[in-house]
Write a protein that holds these residues in place. Structure first.
Motif, PDB file in Angstrom:
ATOM      1  N   ARG A 300       0.830  -1.203   0.000  1.00 24.17           N
ATOM      2  CA  ARG A 300       0.000   0.000   0.000  1.00 24.17           C
ATOM      3  C   ARG A 300       0.870   1.261   0.000  1.00 24.17           C
ATOM      4  NH1 ARG A 300      -5.184  -0.265   1.123  1.00 24.17           N
ATOM      5  NH2 ARG A 300      -5.143   1.763   2.187  1.00 24.17           N
ATOM      6  N   CYS A 301       1.883   1.257  -0.872  1.00 22.50           N
ATOM      7  CA  CYS A 301       2.846   2.357  -0.881  1.00 22.50           C
ATOM      8  C   CYS A 301       2.367   3.562  -1.679  1.00 22.50           C
ATOM      9  CB  CYS A 301       4.184   1.888  -1.432  1.00 22.50           C
ATOM     10  SG  CYS A 301       4.116   1.400  -3.177  1.00 22.50           S
ATOM     11  N   GLY A 302       1.327   3.381  -2.530  1.00 24.40           N
ATOM     12  CA  GLY A 302       0.863   4.487  -3.349  1.00 24.40           C
ATOM     13  C   GLY A 302       1.914   4.952  -4.340  1.00 24.40           C
ATOM     14  N   PRO A 308      -3.557   4.469  -2.672  1.00 23.32           N
ATOM     15  CA  PRO A 308      -3.307   3.169  -2.021  1.00 23.32           C
ATOM     16  C   PRO A 308      -4.545   2.283  -1.956  1.00 23.32           C
ATOM     17  CG  PRO A 308      -2.288   4.947  -0.782  1.00 23.32           C
ATOM     18  CD  PRO A 308      -3.145   5.600  -1.824  1.00 23.32           C
ATOM     19  N   CYS A 311      -5.151   1.119  -6.330  1.00 23.10           N
ATOM     20  CA  CYS A 311      -3.897   1.190  -7.095  1.00 23.10           C
ATOM     21  C   CYS A 311      -3.979   0.325  -8.350  1.00 23.10           C
ATOM     22  CB  CYS A 311      -2.733   0.743  -6.219  1.00 23.10           C
ATOM     23  SG  CYS A 311      -1.145   0.800  -7.075  1.00 23.10           S
TER      24      CYS A 311
END
Length: 372
Positions: A300-302, A308, A311
């Motif tokens: 979930r790093c975007g 996030p 994505c």
């Protein structure tokens, strides 16, 4: 030889990895009848220098990380290897600042003094080069000469090699790859420091199979056979293109196969594993784990500005009743590849990229089976 420092092990590895120069191979240009012989002598000289660095790393001002106290890590590895790189970097600065004439490299002294400052601890290395027969002389305020009296042809071979390397770096595709991914993206960047003969070869005429055999030169027989068999199997798929150690479909790199001093790995770029889960279930247990316990999880790093929670790089699949969420920006890594695993691994690529095996070759194989 008992090693006290990491750099000694790396220097010994370089000694063992320097390839023999073939008696004949397609060259990048008209280098003269004696080039191959002189270049072979040059690689033998470099081998002696690396062996000396393995025995006396302090004399080359190498970074001395003790084996028994320094942890293995990116800093230790990179700095140890990098301190060996300086040997060839010094030779490159000399060549980039000079031209050969009658077996002598005449170097622009002011340019050399400016450029050599970028090579750490260069004084120690230049002194060691003199011990190995290189002769430096200041001919004038702006002319430094470099000769190798015992075998003058080595100087011309050295200059040609460095010019060829500059040609490699100026290739438009490689320049764009370096800009995006750094120098490490060049498959034989490390081999440049080993005076790999392929740098001087015409890449359009050199048999790719020879490069594959060279890549596995130091490996044990089982790994070497698997690596070569993987290359041969890839040729069954007309859509797959092999280039400098990697496998492409169009311009997209879909597969990388490497082996170094720590581990062997095969990296596949897969975005839709959930659509061909039946093929994944057919994999042997040690390969299937890449889609379960060893699977790269979405963090979930975007990345790249993605939301996030939504994505576009998120990928999902279900295996043995468990749901997995991964990232298409990453890849799937497989270890301990065996020859018998190869068809199943290519089946994954075939499903992912909708590519077909060569039908004519398949029909021939089926006919042979029926005849037998």
């Amino acid at each position: 030889m008992d090693h006290k420092y990491y750099v000694q092990a790396y220097a010994k590895k370089r000694v063992d990895a320097i390839l023999p120069v073939p008696d004949a191979y397609p060259l990048r240009g008209e280098f003269g009848a004696g080039f191959v012989s002189e270049f072979s002598a040059l690689t033998a000289l470099l081998k002696r220098i690396y062996a000396d660095a393995a025995a006396y790393p302090g004399a080359y001002a190498c970074e001395l990380y003790p084996l028994d106290s320094a942890p293995r890590g990116r800093g230790v590895d990179n700095e140890s290897n990098g301190s060996l790189d300086r040997i060839v970097k010094c030779l490159r600065v000399l060549c980039d600042c000079g031209e050969t004439e009658d077996g002598v490299l005449r170097v622009r002294a002011r340019a050399f003094k400016k450029q050599i400052k970028k090579v750490k601890n260069h004084t120690a290395i230049l002194e060691k080069l003199e011990e190995f027969g290189f002769c430096f002389a200041l001919e004038s305020a702006d002319c430094l000469s470099l000769a190798y009296p015992d075998r003058p042809g080595i100087i011309a071979a050295l200059k040609i090699y460095m010019d060829c390397w500059n040609d490699v770096l100026h290739d438009e595709y490689i320049k764009s790859e370096i800009k995006r991914n750094g120098y490490g993206c060049i498959a034989y960047y490390y081999d440049y420091y080993l005076f790999d003969y392929k740098v001087t070869a015409d890449p359009g005429e050199l048999d790719p199979a020879q490069a594959v055999k060279d890549d596995s030169f130091t490996w044990d027989a089982e790994r070497k056979n698997t690596y070569i068999n993987f290359y041969e199997y890839a040729k069954k798929y007309p859509a797959i293109r092999f280039s400098n150690g990697d496998y492409y479909i169009g311009k997209k790199r879909v597969c990388t196969f490497r082996y170094d001093d720590r581990r062997e790995f095969l990296k596949l770029k897969l975005r839709n594993p959930g659509k061909y889960i039946a093929e994944i279930e057919r994999l042997t247990a040690h390969l299937q784990t890449c889609f379960s316990g060893a699977a790269r999880k979405c963090s979930r790093c975007g990345c790249l500005g993605n939301d996030p929670d939504a994505c576009n790089n998120r990928i999902c699949w279900r295996l043995d009743g468990v749901d997995y969420v991964g990232c298409s920006m990453d890849s799937f890594y497989f270890n301990d590849i065996k020859t018998e695993d190869i068809p199943r691994l290519f089946a994954l690529l075939a499903c992912e990229y909708d590519i077909k095996i060569n039908q004519e070759e398949t029909q021939c194989a089926n006919m042979k089976t029926r005849c037998n």
